[in-house]
Motif scaffolding. Sequence first.
Motif: not given
Lengths: 491, 491
Positions: A99, A110-112, A115-118, A120, A200-201, A204, A226, A229, A233
Amino acid sequence: MFPYKTSIQFDRKSSQALYLQLSNQIIQYIKNQTLAPNTKLPGSRILAEQLNVHRKTIVACYEELLLQGWVESIPKKGTFVLGSLPILHRQKLKDSAIFDLKENAGFCFYKNSILPEKSTKRNPDFMCFNDGISDSRLTPIDEIARTYRRISAKKMIVEHLSYVSTYGNQTLREVLTDYLNATRGLHTTKENVLITRGSQMGIWLSSQLLLKKDDVIVVGNTNYESADSTFRYQEAKIERVPVDEDGIVTSDIEMLCKRKKIKAVYVTSHHHHPTTVTLSAKRRIHLLNLSRKYNFAIIEDDYDYDFNYNHAPILPLASHDLHGNVIYIGSVCKTVAPVYRIGYLIASKAFVDEASKLRGFMDRQGDALLELTFASFIKSGDLDRHIRKVMKIYKQRRDLFCKLLKDELGGFFQFETPKGGMAVWTKLNSNYSWAAISEAARKYRLEIGDWRRYDAAKLGHNSIRIGFASYNEEEIYELINRLKNAINSIL
Amino acid sequence: MFPYKTSIQFDRKSSQALYLQLSNQIIQYIKNQTLAPNTKLPGSRILAEQLNVHRKTIVACYEELLLQGWVESIPKKGTFVLGSLPILHRQKLKDSAIFDLKENAGFCFYKNSILPEKSTKRNPDFMCFNDGISDSRLTPIDEIARTYRRISAKKMIVEHLSYVSTYGNQTLREVLTDYLNATRGLHTTKENVLITRGSQMGIWLSSQLLLKKDDVIVVGNTNYESADSTFRYQEAKIERVPVDEDGIVTSDIEMLCKRKKIKAVYVTSHHHHPTTVTLSAKRRIHLLNLSRKYNFAIIEDDYDYDFNYNHAPILPLASHDLHGNVIYIGSVCKTVAPVYRIGYLIASKAFVDEASKLRGFMDRQGDALLELTFASFIKSGDLDRHIRKVMKIYKQRRDLFCKLLKDELGGFFQFETPKGGMAVWTKLNSNYSWAAISEAARKYRLEIGDWRRYDAAKLGHNSIRIGFASYNEEEIYELINRLKNAINSIL
């Protein structure tokens, strides 16, 4: 004055707005001090003329630079590169820090780096490879919208419109219990079911409850990116064990267990992501026994259970779980369409209770109207009918895709025809590179995507997943044709 | 031979195919070694006769067992239970069978003591105090369901059915930008807007990005309980500063800033939760200046902006934020109905980008169909019409509720008629206790709820929030009547 005209390039085909293209380039010049602190930027009218863009573009760009804190605007004087740049104040962090404290215009957060950008974004002229997604054109949308409206018109609906249970709608929990018990051999009751927004939830929530810094989670090598990641995190330690043609190698997990305490194993047992292999019966039992002996959780992500072309599906690990070791995760996203955010997490009551509490704080609750709609859709048998219908179509597409891949491009690729799912794990012969093909493919309006993500551990397997289910026959011909042209162009 | 006839049961009403019912039961017997390794299974014709099913059922079952790897088929000899199956370790089970074990997870997970359960259980015979929620009966559900179906029928909808942007639907982002700029004086662009599932998700995302262990966040004393818990989940240090009739006391925040680094301040500036007071203009400016000087974030939770009875609403802090210090959070939950999970987080682009990435990993994406439905609902002016309609009704209910509370129970309570929102902050005179009233109220089928949650810092203010908006006139009379009876019964 700085030679803006020759230093700034616009890509007018890009989907990125001109003002952002401009501001990003100016930021680069500020960062490398080509535009030094306190430099005055030209007036918007002058710069607009030089760059041959509308003045509004320059104004928007300057606003963006202002907002990001690269420049300051001094009334009646103009816009100046900031004297003290935020980048110079950035705190030194250890190399290994996950982070990074990011300075913003107003505050730090806190920029981590995990997590890559998804992404679309799609160029509509391009055909794009995907991971194995359903064909949106086959979505039974009219049927579902009709049911949604019918349910909205019911008198009893009023009680579902306010704050409701964080576990999800009771009717859907009951319907899902019956459905999964009947079709997947589970032995659960409603109390074991948490309705989520999708797989995904579920991953998570499991990750939040199972993993803290340095806790060990085991995944296959390779693994679903995913999930990786999500675990990273939490600053968990990820241990990777090999995956062969029988799935994840459980004897390696056993060796790991003897050396250290592991908290969880993440598996996509039915069709391993990305390689599509099925975990063998022997290893299933071995893994369950290990989880029992060493008290770890098995996160079983059954992301495309419904699509099996050669035989009845193999029952999930969860169906053999006698001791509450399995957290079973699934959704209707692959089966119906991702737009319908309905998934489930099935586990021991103790775990579901805790996951439900946590869910209440990140998302409060689900959408009771949509949940009731799907309860009806499942109970009426419509879901099963939909599955049977699209399965037939996807099987034909798989057969055509694999046939063409073999007939037209067999000299370049190795692959097994997958028994289920929506994608083919495609190994490129070692004397070719995805980098080169990907580059060449763009000329033929084919987007390969980021092939590197399939090899997080840098095994150099030279393989990617190619989804076939979302293309109709004509499109499959076209896809293979473009790929063929691209490959031929670099020979 | 194993007594198949008496050991196997079929449920002919089940939707599960007979061959699967059979294979699942045989697998159970293999697992518990009733059918030992190397046991020969009967020929299909014999077993079909014994079980009174078609021979094809047995053949399909054996194929399934073969595919799953439980048995092997030896040509001209028959089908045998696999010799090399690892045996499933069995634990002594309690008499009450497998399902009991689900009560206990087979592994350890982090159960926290911070997040309280969000109870939604209601006894239908009881009237319940609430925090200030809307009246579900006033939800424009037909209108919204009609729009949902109309949008589902559009040809262009296909592109919204698959995986989409984690920022939320582009049309809704644009419509919301225009709407909030027009109605709340914001100066944002689409890039500053992240569509969430509601305010709670906005608080959660902000908390994740701003706070790690021991980071300091400032809240009012008292404060919205759910925000408190969310910050505590991050193991942040919560500093509480007083709240008076002008809202949170900003001079106390300034003193804190001089002593220590604070990361963020959480405010419900429009109607402080729970006390309903509005933050004064002077303090708003003071707080913004402090955030600029000390580089902290202001999380502005504008949970019931839309309902103001006496005057035009005060613009949010976010409308005066020049430096990207404010994270502005809101939703349509209070305004339309909680069932519609549409909210927003508005902040600098850098923060929104990061929040959007994180959102992608906890929830992947929103519901594009619902988001398009609300884009239409807002843009058409229907939302505004709905607000005007219910505001009139809620104002009448506020007036009646406050009048009755004063006329009938004035000797017990002190309160100010709230200028907006859906609840009255009601202080019980110090010689009475909510504990006693709550106990007595049950006899009159009135549920007061957990009054202690309004005083997390144990100030002993003896006050609770009582929502009035969700009751019609008749119900308000009944509510006050029951409360009066309860109080009289303990005098």
